[in-house]
Design a protein around this motif. Sequence first.
Motif, short mmCIF file in Angstrom:
data_model
loop_
_atom_site.label_atom_id
_atom_site.label_comp_id
_atom_site.label_asym_id
_atom_site.label_seq_id
_atom_site.Cartn_x
_atom_site.Cartn_y
_atom_site.Cartn_z
N UNK A 130 4.11 8.71 -6.07
CA UNK A 130 4.14 9.13 -7.58
C UNK A 130 5.58 9.01 -8.02
N UNK A 131 5.73 8.01 -9.29
CA UNK A 131 7.01 7.92 -9.83
C UNK A 131 7.86 9.37 -9.92
N UNK A 132 7.23 10.30 -10.26
CA UNK A 132 7.97 11.52 -10.42
C UNK A 132 8.63 11.98 -9.21
N UNK A 170 10.09 10.24 -7.24
CA UNK A 170 11.29 9.27 -7.07
C UNK A 170 12.42 9.51 -8.36
N UNK A 171 11.99 10.46 -9.20
CA UNK A 171 13.02 10.77 -9.90
C UNK A 171 12.73 10.07 -11.25
N UNK A 172 11.53 9.33 -11.47
CA UNK A 172 11.08 8.36 -12.70
C UNK A 172 10.41 9.21 -13.60
N UNK A 173 10.80 9.19 -14.73
CA UNK A 173 9.93 10.08 -15.65
C UNK A 173 8.48 9.76 -15.88
N UNK A 174 7.75 10.34 -16.11
CA UNK A 174 6.29 10.13 -16.53
C UNK A 174 6.26 9.17 -17.76
N UNK A 221 0.85 -1.25 0.07
CA UNK A 221 0.04 -0.09 0.00
C UNK A 221 0.76 1.35 0.02
N UNK A 222 1.99 1.27 0.78
CA UNK A 222 2.81 2.60 0.77
C UNK A 222 3.56 2.61 -0.82
N UNK A 223 3.74 1.50 -1.18
CA UNK A 223 4.42 1.68 -2.78
C UNK A 223 3.41 2.45 -3.65
N UNK A 247 -0.20 1.60 -10.46
CA UNK A 247 -0.15 2.74 -9.64
C UNK A 247 0.89 2.91 -8.59
N UNK A 248 1.41 3.84 -8.65
CA UNK A 248 2.78 4.14 -7.73
C UNK A 248 3.86 3.52 -8.36
N UNK A 249 4.87 2.80 -7.60
CA UNK A 249 6.16 2.44 -8.07
C UNK A 249 6.17 0.92 -8.22
N UNK A 250 6.83 0.46 -9.09
CA UNK A 250 6.87 -1.02 -9.53
C UNK A 250 7.72 -1.63 -8.32
N UNK A 251 7.74 -2.82 -8.10
CA UNK A 251 8.33 -3.39 -7.15
C UNK A 251 10.05 -3.33 -7.65
#
Length: 290
Positions: free
Chosen positions: A16-18, A20-24, A10-12, A31-35
């Motif tokens: 928002x990927x952005x 964490x420095x991950x381009x949209x 649920x925290x992951x 939804x959120x970050x991948x594992x």
Amino acid sequence: MDDLADFLRTRRARVAPETAGIPADSRRRVTGLRREEVAHLSGVSVDYYVRLEQGRARQPSPQVLDALARVLGLDEVERDHLHRLTNRPACKPRPTPAPRLRPELLRVLDLVADAPAFLIDHRMTVLAANRHADLLYGRRMQGMNIARYVFLTDEGRALLADWDGCTLDTVGHLRLAAGRCPDDPELASLIGELAMRSDRFRRLWARADVRTRTHGRKAYNHPLVGYLELHQENFMLPDGTGTELVTQSAAPGTAAHDNLRLLASLGATDDAAADTKPANETRHAGEPTA
């Protein structure tokens, strides 16, 4: 359901990927970050992180937990909860000690002379309350479970002006309590009952949010005196039982302070009326008259 795996998933999902420095990416379906993104950003292997989310790795190091907390954007309460979930003893822990209501502690409630004050345990059951608290809730609070009152009663829905906010606080409190006392059967039974009887509780519980309330606004729509906006302070007792002293006050000169005084005076009128009833009106059914 595994509490650690549930909490991590649920925290992951809320990061928002952005951030964490991950381009949209418009093609992104997660939804959120991948594992694998959480694993790389935390400095652990993808396989190890997957095992954490699947409940197959139970003892990550404090350094790994701190890295995960950083990547997942956990606040202090959530970070402590994460550490607690991963450091439960392998043997059955000692039961949570029952709170001991010392006479000196009960006197503190009476010392709060012009505002509601009460004691609750980690399950949110009221252990004791002063007269103002009983008047505020329109009932004898001792023995009342606040979580049941919030989610399962029409009275709670009507009295609590910010009912939605109260439900969030309640679920967050019970999540923390479940993390601290994983083998408490009464707490587990309460959570199960709320999940069975309340759709909103079930939805909020699935979010795995944790929160602690130390102070803040508490608003009521009281049937006798109207709107009451009080300031709440929660004091955790240092006895290790999870007992909290809760006080709710209003600043002198405010409408809320005046309404609290009015509520107390109305209660005094009711007390006086009860004291002046004829003796035969106050006897229990079946008692003989004098």
